[in-house]
Design a protein around this motif. Structure first.
Motif: not given
Lengths: 238, 539, 181
Positions: B126-138
């Protein structure tokens, strides 16, 4: 050809590699009970009656789909297996509506035979009395879903030998039922060739010839055997 | 696509991101408590305050404290300010959160990142969970995404990847706990030819939402893990089998696959190497049994989702008879981190036999509900009482259910058990895929057992007799006991049938269906006995 | 030594099992020498006595009278035997069970299929009300042994009774003794 030697109920057996435990036992003159296995069609391991104990394995393994291995030491009649088999048969009787007294297959029924074999004088599980129906729309045959045990032999003979695949399974769990065509009345399924293989394959009185009454149903399993082996044995007529 | 291009995307995205980001959770949990409207209000407030140049509102995945959603967090790109977490944010609070950026107080309740609920966590999956927009690969690329795939393709040969995973000690997170490296090695050693990778996202345990959260919050991570697996075992095609009940996860996955294909991170000659890998989604129609690998394969092939006897195992003969690697979502989501940090790093986390972390969906009567990721070896007490805050009712925790319908109930007396595969199995439960349901003293354990039996009864595929008819009878017996109509003999029959169904069923569903009964009988037998009536008539 | 007290009762069944019992012909004389028949549909005895040793129960439990009688028999009998398929499996009488309850059965029978002056019989004290489900005996009272068959052939009954009179364990084996139907 490579040979495997093994022991079944203390009897030494040598069979070709790739043989199932069920077939190996048969060669050794040992009968392992089964309701879903049918010679000539694929095995599905569904009825769980052919489970056996193999020394060194803590799991019970289905004899029909387990290949022999060198040095296997197999027991087919331990008290545990006998008790589980009886429970399995009791579960089958309690989940459908199996009324031998009014069944075409009375006296010629593998489920009835199995009850005798496992010593079932009554079932310890309450009968479910499901509301199932009967389809006699086919001009020659009928299916009484009350007597179906979902061994799927009909499906496999129809698919693998006749090549028509009229039969299939619908729903799941306790609601599971055999269907014809796309869940149509059997008589309306154009794919059905009326070959009667499903009638021969059915272990109970679920699939029957119309016009037969109580205990009149006779099956000729050699018909199926002939169909399966005729080509390799070059038996062109019967 | 080559490494330079990937790094350029990464840099471009980092430059694009505004100095203040307002993360608004739009994963299914918060979405269901109204986070979409909150996000719209936040955006409107940013415009109204004229902060558009420096501030952006981002949809992010799960922030884990689901019980206190909708969650909003204000973070600074440079990390010069402490993130501020807001809980149970309403649309009315939104404007105040934005205004607070200019000074002032926000009306939404303040969250506490130092709360044991967060502090005890060790996010890898879950390291990126809640930190990145999952709909943007960038955004995934900006946090280092797809670099491990590149590294694997250019710095490792397939056997080295398998070796890395083996040494990490990672075990299957779907519940079985089979060593992942061994599974990979088995498929890798099958003769070259068509092979497949399947990601099992048919999460179906009541109360479990780990895989859903991962797919909703960080789908690219799973894609990258699958591609690495594909390279390691020699597969060029992957399938994600995800249940139709997860529409948001499916949408995010579809979008992620499209984006990855557009950047040539999936498809032919990935990163200019000879490695081809494509991923397709197969949507399950909601049969729990399709989480069983042979049933899943049948379903992907377009057949009825019935299990078949194993062997042959899918590693040998799986999808369309080809060697097939099936891993669960969480297992695959661990892969990029293991490659990035190395097997030794991963193997240091957790216990001797259970390495790494495990994600749990902490639910039930516990005060703090949500998603947690903890190192293996954390005790149940730490999870339930410290992180979860215990239960609100008098008498405290009664039991913890793990492993869903295949698992069992662990009594409060065993709360000091470390969470690892072996310990939970010893207690008569299983690790399972990560459902963890806390029960308080008001819970009737016979009723709990019946609930799970009802579930299994409905989800049995009906192929084998013990599962099809046995679960029906077990459910009936439990009902009879609950109705105070059963006697001692019924309890004996219940137990005998449990063992029979366990020992004779064809697949894992039936084999484990009696577990909730057996484990409640083991620890709470008295509750069953109290409901029994003396047998009528003489014998 | 007192003679063994034998009873037979007839619940929801066709009486075929009793017919089969009577098919024992001359052996019935041998039996009579060993037992006292203390209650039976073939004897004119009004109440089920106390202290019965063996009772053969023919039929399923289909109505309230059946239930009352079998409970009485159970309470007053040492060895209660399910005699025939109706007692063991509920058999043909239970073929109404899939209809759900007594009401649709009565409606189907007396209203839908009735010819003239259709009505559901209702005569409290004379016509016993149907139970919603027809049940085998052992689902409602404990049963000590089972003698399946529809009906059990006379030879099977004889073998079984001989075992019972000798006090042997009443577990049957093999096709001759165990076949349903």
């Amino acid at each position: 050809m490579s040979v495997r030697t093994l022991r079944i109920n203390g009897i030494d057996v040598a069979v070709e590699s790739g043989t199932s435990i069920l077939a190996a036992a048969k060669q050794a003159g040992i009968t392992i009970p089964t309701l879903c296995h049918l010679d000539g069609v694929s095995d599905v391991g569904a009825c769980r009656l052919c489970l056996v104990e193999i020394q060194g394995s803590n799991k019970l393994l289905p004899a029909c789909v387990t290949e022999v291995a060198e040095g296997m030491d197999i027991q087919t009649e331990t008290p545990k297996l006998q008790e589980y088999r009886r429970m399995t048969v009791e579960l089958l009787f309690s989940e459908g509506n199996h009324v031998c007294a009014v069944c075409v297959a009375n006296g010629n029924c593998e489920l009835q035979d199995m009850a005798i074999a496992v010593g079932m004088d009554h079932t310890r599980f309450p009968y479910r009395f499901p509301d199932r129906d009967l389809d006699v729309s086919h001009p020659q045959f009928g299916i009484d879903h009350n007597r179906c045990i979902f061994c799927t032999r009909c499906m496999r003979v129809c698919d693998e030998i006749e090549g028509a695949h009229v039969w299939d399974v619908a729903q799941r769990g306790a609601a599971v039922r055999m269907i014809t065509g796309l869940n149509q009345p059997w008589g309306e399924v154009e794919a059905c060739t009326s070959c009667g293989k499903c009638v021969e394959a059915c272990p109970t009185g679920a699939i029957f010839r119309q016009g037969s009454t109580v205990a009149e149903m006779q099956r000729d399993r050699s018909t199926l055997e002939f169909l399966v082996t005729a080509r390799e044995k070059k038996e062109w007529t019967r | 696509m080559d490494l330079a291009e990937l790094l350029a995307i990464r840099q471009k995205e980092r430059d694009r991101q505004k100095s203040t980001r307002i993360h608004c959770c739009t994963a299914a949990g918060c979405l269901s408590s109204g986070s979409a409207a909150v996000k719209a209000q936040l955006e409107a407030a940013v415009d109204a305050e004229g902060l558009g140049a420096s501030t952006e509102v981002c949809s992010v995945g799960c922030m884990r404290f689901c019980g206190r959603g909708p969650l909003v967090e204000v973070v600074s790109r440079e990390g010069d300010r402490e993130p501020i977490l807001y809980e149970q944010v309403t649309t009315a609070d939104a404007a105040s959160i934005v205004k607070a950026l200019k000074g002032g107080e926000a009306t939404a309740p303040l969250g506490d990142r130092n709360h044991p609920f967060f502090a005890r966590q060790f996010p890898i999956v879950l390291e990126n969970s809640g930190k990145i927009d999952p709909e943007r690969i960038e955004e995934y690329i900006a946090v280092g995404g797809y670099q491990q795939l590149y590294r694997v393709l250019y710095e490792y040969d397939p056997a080295e990847v398998v070796d890395e995973i083996t040494r990490s000690g990672l075990r299957g997170r779907g519940g079985g706990g089979y060593p992942t490296g061994l599974k990979w090695a088995t498929v890798a050693k099958m003769p070259a030819g068509q092979k497949y990778v399947i990601c099992n996202a048919d999460e179906g345990d009541p109360g479990a939402f780990m895989d859903r959260s991962v797919l909703e919050s960080d789908p690219h991570r799973v894609l990258e893990g699958m591609a690495i697996a594909g390279y390691a075992i020699g597969a060029n095609h992957g399938f994600i089998y995800v249940r139709a009940e997860y529409p948001l996860a499916i949408r995010h996955l579809q979008k992620a696959i499209q984006q990855a294909k557009r950047y040539s991170l999936l498809g032919s000659q990935i990163f200019g190497s000879p490695f081809d890998f494509k991923i397709d989604i197969r949507v399950g129609a909601g049969a729990f049994v399709c989480g069983e690998e042979t049933a899943l394969i049948a379903s992907v092939e377009g057949r009825r989702g019935n299990p078949r006897p194993r062997p042959p195992y899918p590693a040998e003969s799986g999808l369309w008879g080809c060697p097939t690697l099936i891993n669960n979502v969480e297992t695959l989501a661990n892969i990029p981190a293991i490659i990035r940090e190395g097997a030794e790093w991963y193997a240091k986390i957790g216990t001797e036999k259970s390495k790494g972390t495990k994600v749990f969906a902490l639910t039930g009567k516990v005060r703090n509900t949500g998603l947690i990721e903890v190192p293996m070896g954390t005790t149940l007490r730490q999870i339930v009482e410290e992180m979860g805050g215990g239960v609100a009712t008098a008498g405290g925790v009664k039991a913890v259910q793990t492993g869903g319908p295949s698992g069992g109930c662990i009594p409060a007396s065993a709360l000091d058990t470390s969470v690892d595969y072996e310990s939970l199995t010893q207690l008569g439960s299983i690790m399972g895929s990560g459902g963890m349901i806390v029960m308080d003293n008001e819970t009737n354990m016979v009723d709990v057992a019946r609930f799970y039996m009802e579930f299994c009864r409905g989800e049995s595929c009906g192929k084998c007799i013990p599962c099809r008819a046995g679960t029906v009878q077990l459910y009936q017996m439990l009902t009879k006991i609950l109705n105070r109509e059963a006697s001692e003999g019924d309890l004996e029959r219940l137990e005998a049938l449990c063992y029979m169904v366990r020992d004779t069923s064809l697949c894992g569903l039936g084999m484990t269906a009696p577990n909730p009964v057996l484990s409640t009988l083991r620890y709470f037998r008295q509750e069953y006995e109290e409901l029994l009536q003396p047998a009528t008539g003489k014998r | 030594m007192d003679k063994i007290k034998l009873a037979t009762i007839w619940l929801g069944g066709c009486s075929g099992c009793h017919m089969s019992f009577l098919d024992l012909d001359e052996w019935l004389f041998d039996l009579a020498a060993q037992v006292d028949l203390v209650f039976s549909p073939i004897a004119d005895i009004k109440t089920y006595p106390e202290g019965v040793d063996i009772c053969l129960v023919e039929g399923s439990i289909a109505n309230e009278d059946n239930l009352e009688l079998v409970r009485q028999a159970r309470a007053r009998t040492k060895v209660l035997i399910s005699f025939g398929d109706c007692a063991v499996t509920a058999n043909v009488p239970a073929m109404r069970n899939p209809l759900g309850s007594a009401k649709p059965v009565l409606e189907r029978c007396y209203l839908e299929l009735g010819d003239v002056q259709t009505q559901i019989p209702h005569e409290p004290g004379i016509v016993p009300p149907l139970l919603d489900r027809v049940r085998p005996v052992h689902e409602l009272v404990p049963v000590d042994a089972y003698l399946p068959g529809c009906p059990p052939p006379a030879d099977r009954i004889r073998t079984f009774l001989e075992m019972a009179l000798r006090g042997e364990p009443l577990h049957l084996k093999g096709r001759e003794m165990l076949k349903f139907g």
